[in-house]
Write a protein that holds these residues in place. Structure first.
Motif, PDB file in Angstrom:
ATOM      1  N   MET A 199     -12.703  -9.949  12.409  1.00 40.92           N
ATOM      2  CA  MET A 199     -12.948  -9.714  10.984  1.00 40.92           C
ATOM      3  C   MET A 199     -11.665  -9.256  10.309  1.00 40.92           C
ATOM      4  O   MET A 199     -10.987  -8.359  10.789  1.00 40.92           O
ATOM      5  CB  MET A 199     -14.021  -8.636  10.804  1.00 40.92           C
ATOM      6  CG  MET A 199     -14.318  -8.315   9.328  1.00 40.92           C
ATOM      7  SD  MET A 199     -15.611  -7.057   9.147  1.00 40.92           S
ATOM      8  CE  MET A 199     -14.781  -5.636   9.866  1.00 40.92           C
ATOM      9  N   HIS A 200     -11.347  -9.874   9.214  1.00 43.23           N
ATOM     10  CA  HIS A 200     -10.173  -9.485   8.420  1.00 43.23           C
ATOM     11  C   HIS A 200     -10.657  -8.721   7.197  1.00 43.23           C
ATOM     12  O   HIS A 200     -11.496  -9.197   6.446  1.00 43.23           O
ATOM     13  CB  HIS A 200      -9.386 -10.705   7.980  1.00 43.23           C
ATOM     14  CG  HIS A 200      -8.324 -10.392   6.961  1.00 43.23           C
ATOM     15  ND1 HIS A 200      -7.168  -9.738   7.301  1.00 43.23           N
ATOM     16  CD2 HIS A 200      -8.261 -10.622   5.629  1.00 43.23           C
ATOM     17  CE1 HIS A 200      -6.427  -9.605   6.215  1.00 43.23           C
ATOM     18  NE2 HIS A 200      -7.074 -10.117   5.184  1.00 43.23           N
ATOM     19  N   VAL A 201     -10.147  -7.517   7.040  1.00 46.97           N
ATOM     20  CA  VAL A 201     -10.495  -6.684   5.886  1.00 46.97           C
ATOM     21  C   VAL A 201      -9.271  -6.544   5.013  1.00 46.97           C
ATOM     22  O   VAL A 201      -8.208  -6.124   5.482  1.00 46.97           O
ATOM     23  CB  VAL A 201     -10.991  -5.290   6.320  1.00 46.97           C
ATOM     24  CG1 VAL A 201     -11.261  -4.430   5.097  1.00 46.97           C
ATOM     25  CG2 VAL A 201     -12.244  -5.417   7.164  1.00 46.97           C
ATOM     26  N   ARG A 202      -9.410  -6.869   3.769  1.00 44.31           N
ATOM     27  CA  ARG A 202      -8.284  -6.758   2.850  1.00 44.31           C
ATOM     28  C   ARG A 202      -8.518  -5.579   1.913  1.00 44.31           C
ATOM     29  O   ARG A 202      -9.517  -5.510   1.209  1.00 44.31           O
ATOM     30  CB  ARG A 202      -8.124  -8.033   2.025  1.00 44.31           C
ATOM     31  CG  ARG A 202      -6.984  -7.918   1.015  1.00 44.31           C
ATOM     32  CD  ARG A 202      -6.755  -9.219   0.286  1.00 44.31           C
ATOM     33  NE  ARG A 202      -5.698  -9.065  -0.661  1.00 44.31           N
ATOM     34  CZ  ARG A 202      -4.417  -9.062  -0.366  1.00 44.31           C
ATOM     35  NH1 ARG A 202      -4.048  -9.199   0.869  1.00 44.31           N
ATOM     36  NH2 ARG A 202      -3.505  -8.923  -1.298  1.00 44.31           N
ATOM     37  N   THR A 203      -7.593  -4.641   1.951  1.00 39.39           N
ATOM     38  CA  THR A 203      -7.629  -3.528   1.014  1.00 39.39           C
ATOM     39  C   THR A 203      -6.671  -3.865  -0.114  1.00 39.39           C
ATOM     40  O   THR A 203      -5.465  -3.913   0.085  1.00 39.39           O
ATOM     41  CB  THR A 203      -7.180  -2.218   1.694  1.00 39.39           C
ATOM     42  OG1 THR A 203      -8.021  -1.973   2.808  1.00 39.39           O
ATOM     43  CG2 THR A 203      -7.268  -1.059   0.733  1.00 39.39           C
TER      44      THR A 203
ATOM     45  N   VAL B  11       0.337  -1.570  -0.513  1.00 39.45           N
ATOM     46  CA  VAL B  11      -0.745  -2.372   0.038  1.00 39.45           C
ATOM     47  C   VAL B  11      -0.938  -1.978   1.500  1.00 39.45           C
ATOM     48  O   VAL B  11       0.019  -1.638   2.201  1.00 39.45           O
ATOM     49  CB  VAL B  11      -0.443  -3.887  -0.084  1.00 39.45           C
ATOM     50  CG1 VAL B  11       0.754  -4.278   0.766  1.00 39.45           C
ATOM     51  CG2 VAL B  11      -1.659  -4.724   0.272  1.00 39.45           C
ATOM     52  N   LEU B  12      -2.184  -1.980   1.945  1.00 33.00           N
ATOM     53  CA  LEU B  12      -2.492  -1.747   3.355  1.00 33.00           C
ATOM     54  C   LEU B  12      -3.674  -2.635   3.723  1.00 33.00           C
ATOM     55  O   LEU B  12      -4.744  -2.521   3.129  1.00 33.00           O
ATOM     56  CB  LEU B  12      -2.825  -0.277   3.611  1.00 33.00           C
ATOM     57  CG  LEU B  12      -3.078   0.096   5.076  1.00 33.00           C
ATOM     58  CD1 LEU B  12      -1.815  -0.131   5.920  1.00 33.00           C
ATOM     59  CD2 LEU B  12      -3.526   1.550   5.188  1.00 33.00           C
ATOM     60  N   ASP B  13      -3.467  -3.531   4.674  1.00 34.91           N
ATOM     61  CA  ASP B  13      -4.493  -4.476   5.106  1.00 34.91           C
ATOM     62  C   ASP B  13      -4.841  -4.231   6.571  1.00 34.91           C
ATOM     63  O   ASP B  13      -4.082  -3.590   7.310  1.00 34.91           O
ATOM     64  CB  ASP B  13      -4.004  -5.916   4.957  1.00 34.91           C
ATOM     65  CG  ASP B  13      -3.905  -6.357   3.509  1.00 34.91           C
ATOM     66  OD1 ASP B  13      -4.508  -5.691   2.650  1.00 34.91           O
ATOM     67  OD2 ASP B  13      -3.228  -7.355   3.247  1.00 34.91           O
ATOM     68  N   CYS B  14      -5.984  -4.773   6.998  1.00 32.99           N
ATOM     69  CA  CYS B  14      -6.435  -4.632   8.386  1.00 32.99           C
ATOM     70  C   CYS B  14      -7.032  -5.940   8.878  1.00 32.99           C
ATOM     71  O   CYS B  14      -7.847  -6.545   8.186  1.00 32.99           O
ATOM     72  CB  CYS B  14      -7.475  -3.509   8.477  1.00 32.99           C
ATOM     73  SG  CYS B  14      -8.234  -3.344  10.116  1.00 32.99           S
ATOM     74  N   ASP B  15      -6.621  -6.374  10.053  1.00 32.13           N
ATOM     75  CA  ASP B  15      -7.232  -7.512  10.734  1.00 32.13           C
ATOM     76  C   ASP B  15      -7.770  -6.992  12.062  1.00 32.13           C
ATOM     77  O   ASP B  15      -7.054  -6.905  13.057  1.00 32.13           O
ATOM     78  CB  ASP B  15      -6.210  -8.621  10.952  1.00 32.13           C
ATOM     79  CG  ASP B  15      -6.825  -9.863  11.591  1.00 32.13           C
ATOM     80  OD1 ASP B  15      -8.027  -9.817  11.932  1.00 32.13           O
ATOM     81  OD2 ASP B  15      -6.109 -10.864  11.754  1.00 32.13           O
ATOM     82  N   SER B  16      -9.047  -6.644  12.075  1.00 29.72           N
ATOM     83  CA  SER B  16      -9.622  -5.981  13.246  1.00 29.72           C
ATOM     84  C   SER B  16      -9.728  -6.899  14.459  1.00 29.72           C
ATOM     85  O   SER B  16      -9.877  -6.424  15.588  1.00 29.72           O
ATOM     86  CB  SER B  16     -10.993  -5.409  12.901  1.00 29.72           C
ATOM     87  OG  SER B  16     -11.879  -6.439  12.491  1.00 29.72           O
TER      88      SER B  16
END
Length: 325
Positions: free
Chosen positions: A1-5, A194-199
């Motif tokens: 799951m990719h979460v974009r903040t 910016v801070l993104d997360c690709d779980s």
């Protein structure tokens, strides 16, 4: 799951870095010739190949809290403020996590910032980006607050598995900034974050009990390069900038292969790529603020310089900051 903040554009808020500080442990290990560490002897040239000529190793009395306090004091002094002027203390750290209490309240108490809200954030090596973005949002959203101390501290040497080349790369340090509300019309200051997360990539780098030693997967380098370039492209594009418009890229440094991939991908002149990796090693989430502090003090960085900082970290997090000093 990719979460974009979604990142925040801070232009016009008056938020700026009014003070910079750092702390390097007393023990500095130089990689001259043959190096023996952790029961393994490395031949001459091994450290040169990795790109780290020296690094710092914290003694037992140089706890994470101690290092954080020293860096924060230096940043407050640089900003011309007393600790009692701080409304917020945010500590980024991943190498010395504990259950309770969080470490930041102890840092705030030792500083004398008794009226400040103090808490920890993690985000691995993106911790400084995480801390700055969190502090910016809280300062911007609280009309009565004016000033935050954001500290990033890691004792990375304790996360190097004995017998691995990480012992020649991982160093200890703490860096801090004072993030302050100023004149909204001032062109300097924090412009974007910016801070993104690709779980799905969370296990690319892990450090788990009982030893807590870092265990990266072979695909780390390619992922780190791709993520860094994605952050840079995102921040530059939405601010209408090209790589040639920035004065410096001050990233979280990983290793020489990652550096080369990022420079080539951005078509960035080598002289605009600024880290203290060769002399301090990979210092985790402290990497960006210690470089800002050290290079500002030496005169390499100057007021008015436009700087982009990118960072990647286990989670899988990737983020960046755009700011004018």
């Amino acid at each position: 799951m990719h979460v974009r903040t979604e990142g925040r554009t801070w232009t016009g808020t008056g938020l700026r870095f009014s003070g910079l500080g750092h702390y390097f442990p007393r023990n500095r290990r130089f990689h001259d010739g043959e190096v023996t560490v952790g029961g393994r002897t490395y031949p001459p040239g091994a450290a040169d190949e990795l790109g780290v000529r020296s690094l710092h190793v914290a003694d037992e009395d140089e706890t994470l809290e101690f290092m954080a306090v020293q860096a924060a004091r230096a940043a407050l002094e640089d900003a011309g403020h007393d600790a009692s002027d701080a409304d917020l203390v945010v500590l980024a750290n991943w190498t010395d996590r504990q259950w309770i209490p969080e470490i930041a309240p102890g840092v705030a108490t030792a500083l004398g910032a008794h009226g400040a809200l103090a808490f920890d954030v993690c985000g691995a090596c993106t911790g400084f980006v995480h801390g700055v973005q969190t502090a910016a949002a809280m300062l911007n959203g609280h009309p009565g607050w004016r000033r935050a101390v954001v500290v990033a501290a890691d004792r990375f040497t304790r996360r190097a598995r004995p017998g691995t080349r990480g012992q020649l790369v991982f160093g200890d340090a703490a860096g801090a900034v004072v993030l302050e509300k100023g004149d909204p019309d001032d062109p300097s200051g924090l412009l974007d974050s910016v801070l993104d997360c690709d779980s799905t990539e969370a296990d690319t780098v892990a450090a788990r009990p009982p030893e807590g030693w870092l265990r990266p997967k072979p695909e780390l380098i390619d992922l780190a390069v791709r993520s860094s370039l994605k952050v840079a492209d995102n921040v530059l594009t939405r601010n209408g900038l090209k790589t040639s418009d920035i004065d410096w890229l001050v990233p979280h440094p990983g290793n020489n292969a990652i550096h080369a991939g990022v420079r080539d991908g951005l078509d960035l002149p080598r002289e605009k790529f600024l880290t203290n990796f060769a002399d301090r090693g990979n210092t985790g989430c402290a990497s960006i603020p210690i470089a800002l502090s050290e290079f500002s003090r030496s005169g390499v960085l100057s007021p008015g310089d436009l700087v982009l900082s990118t960072a990647v970290g286990s989670g899988w997090y990737y983020g960046g900051l755009l700011y004018r000093l």
